[in-house]
Write an enzyme that holds these catalytic residues in place. Structure first.
Site, PDB file in Angstrom:
ATOM      1  N   HIS A   1      50.917  30.950  76.902  1.00 31.57           N
ATOM      2  CA  HIS A   1      49.548  30.576  77.315  1.00 31.57           C
ATOM      3  C   HIS A   1      48.550  31.729  77.146  1.00 31.57           C
ATOM      4  O   HIS A   1      47.349  31.527  77.327  1.00 31.57           O
ATOM      5  CB  HIS A   1      49.544  30.009  78.747  1.00 31.57           C
ATOM      6  CG  HIS A   1      49.527  31.030  79.830  1.00 31.57           C
ATOM      7  ND1 HIS A   1      50.625  31.342  80.594  1.00 31.57           N
ATOM      8  CD2 HIS A   1      48.520  31.800  80.300  1.00 31.57           C
ATOM      9  CE1 HIS A   1      50.300  32.267  81.470  1.00 31.57           C
ATOM     10  NE2 HIS A   1      49.024  32.556  81.314  1.00 31.57           N
TER      11      HIS A   1
ATOM     12  N   ASP B   1      56.830  28.175  78.388  1.00 28.54           N
ATOM     13  CA  ASP B   1      55.706  29.116  78.278  1.00 28.54           C
ATOM     14  C   ASP B   1      56.217  30.506  77.851  1.00 28.54           C
ATOM     15  O   ASP B   1      56.245  31.441  78.653  1.00 28.54           O
ATOM     16  CB  ASP B   1      54.965  29.176  79.619  1.00 28.54           C
ATOM     17  CG  ASP B   1      53.658  29.939  79.525  1.00 28.54           C
ATOM     18  OD1 ASP B   1      53.242  30.289  78.398  1.00 28.54           O
ATOM     19  OD2 ASP B   1      53.051  30.192  80.591  1.00 28.54           O
TER      20      ASP B   1
ATOM     21  N   GLY C   1      46.276  37.902  84.972  1.00 25.53           N
ATOM     22  CA  GLY C   1      46.396  39.218  84.318  1.00 25.53           C
ATOM     23  C   GLY C   1      47.824  39.738  84.344  1.00 25.53           C
ATOM     24  O   GLY C   1      48.178  40.623  83.583  1.00 25.53           O
TER      25      GLY C   1
ATOM     26  N   SER D   1      50.168  37.565  83.906  1.00 25.92           N
ATOM     27  CA  SER D   1      50.773  36.592  82.996  1.00 25.92           C
ATOM     28  C   SER D   1      51.441  37.249  81.811  1.00 25.92           C
ATOM     29  O   SER D   1      50.884  38.179  81.223  1.00 25.92           O
ATOM     30  CB  SER D   1      49.686  35.669  82.441  1.00 25.92           C
ATOM     31  OG  SER D   1      49.443  34.678  83.365  1.00 25.92           O
ATOM     32  N   GLY D   2      52.605  36.739  81.436  1.00 27.94           N
ATOM     33  CA  GLY D   2      53.321  37.273  80.280  1.00 27.94           C
ATOM     34  C   GLY D   2      54.196  38.454  80.645  1.00 27.94           C
ATOM     35  O   GLY D   2      55.075  38.845  79.882  1.00 27.94           O
TER      36      GLY D   2
HETATM   37  C1  4AZ Z   1      47.339  33.334  85.790  1.00 28.23           C
HETATM   38  O1  4AZ Z   1      46.279  32.756  85.906  1.00 28.23           O
HETATM   39  C2  4AZ Z   1      48.287  33.295  86.946  1.00 28.23           C
HETATM   40  N1  4AZ Z   1      50.410  33.320  91.408  1.00 28.23           N
HETATM   41  C3  4AZ Z   1      49.478  33.987  86.860  1.00 28.23           C
HETATM   42  C4  4AZ Z   1      50.357  33.951  87.922  1.00 28.23           C
HETATM   43  C5  4AZ Z   1      50.048  33.236  89.032  1.00 28.23           C
HETATM   44  C6  4AZ Z   1      48.876  32.547  89.134  1.00 28.23           C
HETATM   45  C7  4AZ Z   1      47.983  32.590  88.068  1.00 28.23           C
HETATM   46  C8  4AZ Z   1      51.035  33.217  90.167  1.00 28.23           C
HETATM   47  O2  4AZ Z   1      47.611  33.935  84.772  1.00 28.23           O
END
Ligand code: 4AZ
Length: 460
Positions: A267, A313, A407, A409-410
């Site tokens: 994503h 993902d 942020g 993420s990944g």
């Molecule tokens: C995001 O938006 C995101 N609380 C990543 C992790 C989590 C929520 C949002 C987990 O990338």
């Protein structure tokens, strides 16, 4: 013809010649013009200096403005160099409206789906090498006729070749499930052939031992919770953590799984983020900066990734050249199949993500220890219900307070076992951050091993 008239000399001499001024010592007046010239010179110098300064300042302003304008344009547009025009970055990589000659489709993310079983794996206990064939399933590889060259070949198939080693494990010491076989062994002289094609089925191992592999110095740390509710961390303790950046901005986290490959979330590559040349991977830094970034020559999204559910993902990024492995940049190990982690096991999530929901990214790396949450609990109606698939795992606290956030993420969710850190999850999604009954959801790496190994092998 012009002729000069001759005049006698006396007639042009003045009758009363002015007395020549004889300079007298002590009565010498300084000429009036001298101070005026120096002042002039000084003011001229000042004027020149001022002009130079003005030009320098104007050039500086122009350069800074140019830099920001270029940045702004770069962040929003793709430049078609052949047709000399800009198209919106959202339309490159094929949001359609193409450059003539299709230049905007040349350096883009690709997708890759796998429906076959990757034929080589290591077991979670003792890292025993097994190979797969559709006819006879998974078989442990006997140590018979096994050479260092076979180790190289098998490790290359598994995606790492950093300091590969093999040892023989006596069959008698294997867990009950593996002890009776089935077994297979390499044909002598088949060193460069992919392992699964170099083997012949065996009823028992002549050497009475099987091959155990260590393919890299992965998952080791040099020294030895924002993320919301985390604490400061040092890159030397999490050296696989990288920052994926576009235009000098941190977008996502990622994990080095080998010196050339980074695992991250699919994503991270939506909308205008599909173009390869805009990405930089920054490794080896506790304080996020833009220095020392590696460029990227391939981004592979899992072909089954579904943006509406965040299923599958996961993505892989290939660096244009491998990072040099050191105390602050080093790959994490991938988990073996069936690592068998139970709910409540402590994991660590790291990243530079938001320090609170709707907050800002953290300038320094953060870490948080969080427990794995039971799948049924996470899928219960009071938590996430039916949206949790087998490609997802939940980790965190049902009471909230500590969690990954935007942020992160990944980035990695790792677990320490048998003296190695292993990548168990990839930060994927969640409802808000650190909310009660809304834990973080991670891509389940164990379920993606087949895809990871196949994608790396096909692109190496
Ligand atoms: C995001 O938006 C995101 N609380 C990543 C992790 C989590 C929520 C949002 C987990 O990338």
């Amino acid at each position: 013809m012009w002729a000069a008239i001759q005049v006698p000399e006396e007639s042009i001499r003045p009758l009363n010649p002015r007395q020549q001024a004889i300079p007298q010592p002590g009565r010498h007046r300084r000429p009036m013009t001298a101070p005026k010239t120096q002042k002039d010179k000084a003011s001229r110098r000042r004027r020149v200096l001022l002009s130079v300064l003005t030009v320098v300042v104007i050039l500086g302003i122009l350069a800074t403005a140019g830099y920001f304008i270029k940045h702004l344009i770069d962040s929003k547009y793709f430049f078609c160099s052949r047709s000399v025009r800009f198209i919106s970055l959202d339309l490159a990589c094929d949001g359609t409206e193409d450059c003539s000659g299709g230049e905007d489709e040349l350096t883009c993310v690709s997708t890759f789906a796998v429906n076959t079983t990757f034929p080589v794996r290591l077991t979670s206990v003792r890292q025993v090498l097994q190979v797969y064939s559709p006819g006879s399933g998974w078989r442990s590889v006997c140590n018979d006729d096994w050479t260092q060259q076979h180790t190289q070949t098998a490790c290359k198939q598994l995606g790492y070749t950093h300091n590969p080693r093999s040892t023989g494990v006596p069959v008698d010491l294997l867990i009950p499930l593996l002890k009776p076989g089935p077994f297979t062994a390499v044909r002598p002289g088949s060193t460069a052939t992919p392992t699964h094609q170099a083997t012949l089925d065996r009823g028992a191992c002549r050497s009475r031992s099987v091959v155990s592999l260590s393919c890299s110095d992965c998952g080791q740390t040099g020294s030895q919770d924002r993320i919301v509710g985390g604490t400061d961390a040092f890159i030397e303790d999490w050296p696989w953590q990288v920052s994926l950046q576009q235009g000098g901005q941190h977008v996502c986290g990622g994990s080095l799984v080998s010196p050339r490959w980074v695992a991250t979330a699919a994503h991270c590559f939506t909308g205008s983020k599909k173009e390869l040349t805009r990405w930089k991977v920054v490794s080896g830094r506790t304080y996020m900066g833009t220095l020392g970034g590696s460029s990227v020559d391939r981004i592979i999204l899992n072909g089954d990734y579904d943006p509406s559910t965040n299923d599958y993902d996961i993505a892989l990024m290939r660096l244009s050249s491998p990072i040099s492995v050191g105390d602050s940049s080093r790959p994490v190990c991938l988990p073996p199949k069936a690592l068998g982690l139970s709910a409540g096991t402590t994991m660590t999530v790291t990243g530079w993500g938001y320090l609170e929901e709707n907050g800002k990214v953290s300038p320094s790396l953060q870490k948080a220890s969080i427990p794995l949450i039971d799948k049924d609990k996470c899928s219960s109606p009071t938590v996430y219900g039916k949206v949790i698939t087998s490609r997802m795992i939940c980790a965190g606290f049902l009471g909230g307070k500590i969690d990954a956030c935007q942020g992160d993420s990944g980035g990695p969710l790792v677990h320490f076992s048998t003296s190695k850190w292993r990548l168990v999850g990839v930060v994927s999604w969640g409802v808000g951050c650190a909310r009660a009954r809304r834990p973080g959801v991670y891509c389940n790496v164990e379920e993606m091993l087949n895809w990871i190994y196949t994608a790396i092998e096909k692109n190496s």
